[in-house]
Write a protein that holds these residues in place. Structure first.
Motif, mmCIF file in Angstrom:
data_model
loop_
_atom_site.group_PDB
_atom_site.id
_atom_site.type_symbol
_atom_site.label_atom_id
_atom_site.label_comp_id
_atom_site.label_asym_id
_atom_site.label_seq_id
_atom_site.Cartn_x
_atom_site.Cartn_y
_atom_site.Cartn_z
ATOM 1 N N GLN A 83 40.923 -27.424 11.280
ATOM 2 C CA GLN A 83 40.544 -26.377 12.223
ATOM 3 C C GLN A 83 39.125 -26.542 12.756
ATOM 4 O O GLN A 83 38.729 -25.842 13.702
ATOM 5 C CB GLN A 83 40.706 -24.993 11.577
ATOM 6 N N VAL A 84 38.362 -27.449 12.185
ATOM 7 C CA VAL A 84 37.037 -27.729 12.751
ATOM 8 C C VAL A 84 37.167 -28.585 14.007
ATOM 9 O O VAL A 84 36.173 -28.825 14.705
ATOM 10 C CB VAL A 84 36.126 -28.424 11.715
ATOM 11 N N ASN A 214 28.982 -22.649 8.192
ATOM 12 C CA ASN A 214 29.789 -22.611 9.414
ATOM 13 C C ASN A 214 31.147 -23.263 9.210
ATOM 14 O O ASN A 214 32.173 -22.760 9.691
ATOM 15 C CB ASN A 214 29.042 -23.296 10.562
ATOM 16 N N THR A 218 34.915 -21.227 9.425
ATOM 17 C CA THR A 218 36.093 -21.666 10.177
ATOM 18 C C THR A 218 37.310 -21.765 9.268
ATOM 19 O O THR A 218 38.410 -21.309 9.623
ATOM 20 C CB THR A 218 35.813 -23.031 10.831
ATOM 21 N N ASN A 221 38.367 -18.207 7.963
ATOM 22 C CA ASN A 221 39.042 -17.432 9.010
ATOM 23 C C ASN A 221 40.475 -17.908 9.206
ATOM 24 O O ASN A 221 41.387 -17.102 9.434
ATOM 25 C CB ASN A 221 38.266 -17.522 10.327
ATOM 26 N N TYR A 222 40.678 -19.230 9.115
ATOM 27 C CA TYR A 222 42.032 -19.769 9.240
ATOM 28 C C TYR A 222 42.910 -19.292 8.096
ATOM 29 O O TYR A 222 44.078 -18.949 8.294
ATOM 30 C CB TYR A 222 41.982 -21.295 9.270
#
Length: 380
Positions: A83-84, A214, A218, A221-222
């Protein structure tokens, strides 16, 4: 604290209400709020659960990371790490990777607009040659599956940092007991907790560990948005397995090294691949970046697939199975099982030949395992 102390005590303090030494399983979907305008640390188990949080705390500490996020499987954890990336980005991956990882790159990420190039797993120069201006991630397994190739994590981390690239390491084969990629400069560590961390072939799970806030945001949140979470019982089982990780990994390694040395001398065996052997091409590198060599070894048989089939089907203690990392010894044909769905051309490109046998060495007596392998090889 030392590794084994963290593994036993972190996230495992006696429960405050009853004094239970073993932490409870919070088998609940939701939690009561104090009022309409307030909520506690936990309010809905997709977002957070005490059993899961305890496991994540332990995993972060064991990998010397700041954050850990757990998932329903190893490939779910890998998808979280992906997801990054965004459409148009490029990944450089080890060529010798788990078949599930390859399927994510080719069947899920490529249609989404993320391309992957494959570098020779053991050659740092090969990764440099594959890097493009749009490269956003380097993905490696070390040791790799099934050829047990070793990547120079520190060198790749330097290359990644110079170019603003995320280095992600699948650390499943080594476990955090034998290798800590974050200490070598990696940005993300991924585990299939199904394997050595759980250790008993009774649970499916995955985890991502990172120190960058950071990157973690990510991934976290996923986890909440996609809901690819492990259940509390799964988390409890993995936490229980971690308590004995040091003892198990040392025994896995001791048995694997014993068998690797014995098989090197066998006339039916053309090659033994194990990082702990001096004959392994990256043995010195493995010694520098790992504190041990793990419980996986791969052999090649002189008789090709017919010999593989005869040997595997003659084993009595080794169970024919697709997984690895359990207390029991397992055996697989990479070409026919774990990488079987790949085309013949792709298997040839990876040097996944029909003569290979992958052995996950368990905790049985080493002499019993050796006797089983020798009787099976004698049938060829």
């Amino acid at each position: 604290m030392h590794f084994e102390t963290i593994a036993i005590h972190d996230g495992n303090t006696p429960e405050s209400c009853t004094g239970s030494v073993t932490p409870p399983v919070y088998q609940t979907s939701t939690f009561a709020r104090p009022s309409l305008d307030e909520r506690g640390e936990f309010f809905y188990s997709r977002i957070g659960n005490p059993t899961r949080s305890a496991l994540e705390s332990t995993l972060a500490l064991l990998e010397n990371g700041k954050h850990a996020t757990t998932f329903a499987s190893g490939v779910a954890a890998m998808m979280a790490a992906m997801q990054v990336l965004k459409p148009g980005d490029h990944v450089v991956s080890s060529l010798d990777v788990y078949g599930g990882s390859y399927r994510i790159f080719e069947q899920l990420m490529r249609p989404w607009g993320v391309e992957t190039s494959y570098a020779a797993s053991e050659a740092t120069e090969s990764y440099i040659e594959c890097i493009r201006p749009e490269t956003r991630m380097i993905w490696i397994e070390s040791p790799s599956n099934p050829l047990l190739q070793i990547c120079d994590i520190r060198a790749l981390a330097e290359i990644a940092n110079e170019r603003g690239i995320v280095l992600a390491v699948d650390n499943t084969f080594a476990s955090p007991y034998f290798q800590r990629p974050l200490d070598l400069g990696a940005h993300i560590v991924v585990h299939s907790t199904t394997k050595y961390l759980g250790g008993h072939s009774d649970v499916i799970g995955g985890a991502v560990v990172a120190s960058d806030d950071n990157l973690n945001l990510t991934i976290r949140n996923y986890q909440g948005a996609a809901g690819a979470i492990p259940g509390p019982w799964d988390c409890w089982l993995i936490s229980r397995g971690i308590k004995t990780l040091k003892i198990r990994m040392e025994e896995h390694q001791k048995n694997a090294l014993h068998l690797a040395r014995a098989l090197e001398k066998h006339p039916a065996v053309s090659r033994v691949i194990y990082p702990g052997l001096e004959s392994h091409p990256q043995h010195e590198l493995a010694k520098r970046q790992m504190s041990g060599f793990g419980g996986m070894l791969t052999i090649a048989l002189k008789g090709g697939l017919p010999a593989v089939r005869k040997m595997i089907e003659s084993l009595k203690l080794f169970v024919i199975a697709d997984s690895l990392g359990g207390v029991e010894s397992l055996v697989a044909s990479p070409a026919r099982m774990t990488l079987g769905p790949l085309s013949q051309a792709e298997r040839d490109r990876r040097a996944c030949t029909d003569d290979l046998v992958r052995l996950s060495i368990g905790l049985e007596n080493a002499e019993d395992l050796e006797a089983d392998l020798l009787q099976a090889l004698a049938t060829i």
